[in-house]
Design an enzyme around this catalytic site. Structure first.
Site, PDB file in Angstrom:
ATOM      1  N   HIS A 285       0.810  -1.216   0.000  1.00 51.28           N
ATOM      2  CA  HIS A 285       0.000   0.000   0.000  1.00 51.28           C
ATOM      3  C   HIS A 285       0.848   1.274   0.000  1.00 51.28           C
ATOM      4  O   HIS A 285       0.342   2.369   0.236  1.00 51.28           O
ATOM      5  CB  HIS A 285      -0.928  -0.017   1.225  1.00 51.28           C
ATOM      6  CG  HIS A 285      -2.131   0.842   1.096  1.00 51.28           C
ATOM      7  ND1 HIS A 285      -2.400   1.880   1.952  1.00 51.28           N
ATOM      8  CD2 HIS A 285      -3.139   0.824   0.200  1.00 51.28           C
ATOM      9  CE1 HIS A 285      -3.530   2.467   1.597  1.00 51.28           C
ATOM     10  NE2 HIS A 285      -4.000   1.844   0.532  1.00 51.28           N
ATOM     11  N   LYS A 287       3.177   4.504  -1.183  1.00 52.16           N
ATOM     12  CA  LYS A 287       3.066   5.537  -2.211  1.00 52.16           C
ATOM     13  C   LYS A 287       4.336   6.393  -2.182  1.00 52.16           C
ATOM     14  O   LYS A 287       4.283   7.610  -2.069  1.00 52.16           O
ATOM     15  CB  LYS A 287       1.848   6.439  -1.968  1.00 52.16           C
ATOM     16  CG  LYS A 287       0.476   5.764  -2.081  1.00 52.16           C
ATOM     17  CD  LYS A 287      -0.050   5.351  -0.741  1.00 52.16           C
ATOM     18  CE  LYS A 287      -1.510   4.944  -0.727  1.00 52.16           C
ATOM     19  NZ  LYS A 287      -1.927   3.939  -1.655  1.00 52.16           N
ATOM     20  N   ASP A 292      18.031   9.141  -4.899  1.00 50.52           N
ATOM     21  CA  ASP A 292      19.451   9.312  -4.573  1.00 50.52           C
ATOM     22  C   ASP A 292      19.765   9.086  -3.095  1.00 50.52           C
ATOM     23  O   ASP A 292      20.701   9.700  -2.554  1.00 50.52           O
ATOM     24  CB  ASP A 292      19.940  10.700  -5.009  1.00 50.52           C
ATOM     25  CG  ASP A 292      20.037  10.836  -6.520  1.00 50.52           C
ATOM     26  OD1 ASP A 292      20.135   9.792  -7.198  1.00 50.52           O
ATOM     27  OD2 ASP A 292      20.001  11.975  -7.012  1.00 50.52           O
TER      28      ASP A 292
END
Length: 343
Positions: A285, A287, A292
């Site tokens: 779930h 996001k 870097d």
């Protein structure tokens, strides 16, 4: 006469038998530390950099949120898509009975009818064209939790999520002044660390533009973990980063990768971008994008057109991660990658 052999003293223990079981002690100490670290919540502190939380790093997000709510003395402000966990509801109900001012926005399609469980609080069920998809908790006008986890038992205990917690009165004030479906941008410092926030929907496209710019700044690596990935502009940005030599890794939830995100996954693979799908019954779930090993963007927004232009969502960026945050993200990515495959 008794047998002399039976009367002789037992032989002295061998050096092996006398040896202290250091190995067993180390195992006990490690297990004790592991259990303690998992069960005892570490809450955000004033003047400190944001803390990162994930069940995949042996942290109990549910216990952390419960402890934070139970410690609230002056106010509770909650914006949540899914709110149904009984322990969380019980803690909120107790605070309402203690007359702690409590204001809650929730999406009708993702939650129970909270008026039945949280009587006496300021409860606002929301039903709009887009989802009220934010996951934000603010306590005592200063302690903030933002991330991908809903306050459902499955989301808090089973699904893979990332949450950020910190203490910041300016950010708390900004968020409380911008109720769901209000666009906004805010920049501040938390414990010396630069933090940016975007509130969606954003009809003018500023948040999407900034995300694309940040992908373009990548020089060495990009790690992306997403529940849903369908936005064509972001697919193109990720492909472009891969083509200019950035080491790109993408992991998408299995169910979404075979369904809503299938076209994006296929396009990435055609461009030879490494893409894996999560394995297991739990949802991936997340996001987030980690650039870097220095910049982290996460929140409640999936990478879809609806998230940026229709839903009430949130994106938070942490810049110049400190050593503890980098170590956390390394552990988290290792865990995500270990539970993913090409199919």
């Amino acid at each position: 006469m008794k047998n002399q052999e039976n009367l002789s003293p037992p032989p002295p223990p061998s050096s092996r038998e006398r040896r202290f079981p250091w190995g067993l002690l180390l195992v006990v100490v490690f297990v004790s530390w592991f259990v303690w670290n998992s069960l005892v919540p570490s809450l955000p502190e004033p003047n400190k950099a944001p803390k990162l939380y994930s069940n995949q790093c042996q942290q109990d997000i549910r216990s952390t949120l419960l402890s934070a709510i139970q410690a609230a003395d002056h106010s509770i402000y909650l914006v949540m898509f899914g709110l149904s966990d009984r322990a969380i509801l019980s803690a909120l109900s107790k605070k309402i009975r203690e007359q702690v001012p409590t204001k809650i926005f929730y999406d009708r399609s993702g939650s129970l009818n909270l008026s039945r469980y949280l009587r006496g609080g300021d409860i606002y069920p929301i039903k709009n064209v887009g989802l009220m998809h934010q996951k934000i908790l603010i306590l005592d006008h200063q302690t903030v939790f933002i991330g991908s986890a809903n306050m459902t038992t499955a989301s808090l205990r089973m699904h893979d999520n990332l949450m950020i917690g910190f203490v910041s009165k300016p950010i708390a004030q900004f968020l409380q002044e911008h109720e769901p479906y209000t666009s906004g941008y805010f920049k501040s410092a938390v414990g010396g660390q630069e933090v940016e926030l975007w509130l969606l929907p954003d009809p003018r496209g500023h948040a999407l533009s900034e995300l694309r710019k940040k992908i373009r700044t990548a020089r060495k690596s990009i790690q992306i973990a997403l529940f849903t990935f369908t936005h064509p502009a972001l697919v193109e940005e990720v492909i472009a980063a891969h083509q200019r030599g950035v080491h790109v890794s993408v992991i998408v939830d299995l169910h979404s990768g075979l369904g809503a995100s299938a076209k994006a996954v296929e396009k990435l693979k055609e461009a030879h971008v490494p893409v894996l799908l999560s394995q297991g019954v739990q949802l991936l779930h997340h996001k987030f994008i980690y650039i870097d090993e220095s910049t982290l963007l996460t929140g409640s927004a999936n990478w879809t057109k609806s998230a940026f232009y229709k839903n009430s969502d949130c994106i938070i960026a942490l810049h110049r991660l400190n050593p503890d945050q980098k170590k956390f993200m390394s552990r988290l990515w290792t865990s995500i990658e270990a539970n993913a495959s090409e199919k």
